[in-house]
Scaffold this motif. Sequence first.
Motif, PDB file in Angstrom:
ATOM      1  N   GLN A   4      39.393   8.602 -25.762  1.00 40.97           N
ATOM      2  CA  GLN A   4      39.753   9.331 -26.979  1.00 40.97           C
ATOM      3  C   GLN A   4      41.142   8.876 -27.420  1.00 40.97           C
ATOM      4  OE1 GLN A   4      37.740  11.282 -28.600  1.00 40.97           O
ATOM      5  NE2 GLN A   4      39.205  11.930 -30.144  1.00 40.97           N
ATOM      6  N   SER A  27      41.704  20.603 -32.339  1.00 43.21           N
ATOM      7  CA  SER A  27      40.291  20.912 -32.549  1.00 43.21           C
ATOM      8  C   SER A  27      39.413  20.091 -31.616  1.00 43.21           C
ATOM      9  CB  SER A  27      39.902  20.620 -34.001  1.00 43.21           C
ATOM     10  OG  SER A  27      39.908  19.223 -34.227  1.00 43.21           O
ATOM     11  N   SER A  28      38.180  20.536 -31.471  1.00 46.79           N
ATOM     12  CA  SER A  28      37.231  19.787 -30.644  1.00 46.79           C
ATOM     13  C   SER A  28      36.988  18.400 -31.256  1.00 46.79           C
ATOM     14  CB  SER A  28      35.930  20.565 -30.477  1.00 46.79           C
ATOM     15  OG  SER A  28      35.396  20.938 -31.718  1.00 46.79           O
ATOM     16  N   GLU A  29      37.065  18.300 -32.567  1.00 43.47           N
ATOM     17  CA  GLU A  29      36.913  16.991 -33.213  1.00 43.47           C
ATOM     18  C   GLU A  29      38.040  16.051 -32.791  1.00 43.47           C
ATOM     19  OE1 GLU A  29      36.917  14.997 -37.654  1.00 43.47           O
ATOM     20  OE2 GLU A  29      36.451  17.131 -37.471  1.00 43.47           O
ATOM     21  N   GLN A  30      39.268  16.577 -32.714  1.00 44.91           N
ATOM     22  CA  GLN A  30      40.418  15.752 -32.344  1.00 44.91           C
ATOM     23  C   GLN A  30      40.391  15.345 -30.872  1.00 44.91           C
ATOM     24  OE1 GLN A  30      43.200  18.732 -33.798  1.00 44.91           O
ATOM     25  NE2 GLN A  30      44.060  17.213 -35.199  1.00 44.91           N
ATOM     26  N   GLY A  32      37.611  14.780 -29.070  1.00 41.28           N
ATOM     27  CA  GLY A  32      36.329  14.180 -28.706  1.00 41.28           C
ATOM     28  C   GLY A  32      35.379  15.186 -28.075  1.00 41.28           C
ATOM     29  N   GLY A  33      35.547  16.475 -28.436  1.00 43.40           N
ATOM     30  CA  GLY A  33      34.680  17.521 -27.906  1.00 43.40           C
ATOM     31  C   GLY A  33      35.056  18.020 -26.530  1.00 43.40           C
ATOM     32  N   SER A  36      39.230  22.717 -26.977  1.00 46.65           N
ATOM     33  CA  SER A  36      39.925  23.236 -28.156  1.00 46.65           C
ATOM     34  C   SER A  36      41.163  23.967 -27.658  1.00 46.65           C
ATOM     35  CB  SER A  36      39.059  24.249 -28.914  1.00 46.65           C
ATOM     36  OG  SER A  36      37.831  23.711 -29.290  1.00 46.65           O
ATOM     37  N   ASN A 115      35.213  25.606 -34.077  1.00 48.56           N
ATOM     38  CA  ASN A 115      34.314  25.514 -35.232  1.00 48.56           C
ATOM     39  C   ASN A 115      33.770  26.887 -35.613  1.00 48.56           C
ATOM     40  OD1 ASN A 115      34.572  22.680 -35.459  1.00 48.56           O
ATOM     41  ND2 ASN A 115      33.115  22.423 -33.801  1.00 48.56           N
TER      42      ASN A 115
END
Length: 164
Positions: A4, A27-30, A32-33, A36, A115
């Motif tokens: 990541q 965030s989870s997007e930042q 890579g899941g 959070s 999310n």
Amino acid sequence: MLQQPAVHNRQSPTYVFMGVTMKILLSSEQTGGQFSLIEGVMPPGGDGGLHVHSHEDESMVLLEGQLEVTIGEKVFELFAGESYFAPRDVPQRLRNRGTIPARAMLVTTPGGFDNFIAKAGVPLSDAVLSASLTPPEPHQLARLFELAEEFGIKILVPPEAQGD
């Protein structure tokens, strides 16, 4: 293993969710899941309701104030500087029965709870800062239950009104 990229976050979206101000720091997007990272501020009288996360574990360190924490059958007071771990599939609840706001850092693993907050919360720029601590109206509660289910969260006991 896919690495990541590094993240330097300068702007964190902030939401009001059931009277709690929640700032999504990572965030989870930042990540890579993977996780959070969320800063939460629960006002006196705040109550997260008894609920179960089926997709993520939750860890918290309390920075200011105190909280009544329920994890499974265990109920305890959490004071500033203390932390807890709540595994997925175990009922949990946070209540601020104190007289000052409780401020904490929350980590959920894997990510995804952020999310839910973004979808169920009101962006701070749109929120009324004097948000009521009363439980959601029946139509709001129905929507909350629907969204929670979508994110693998089951609400067992809705939040109480302030002072209950």
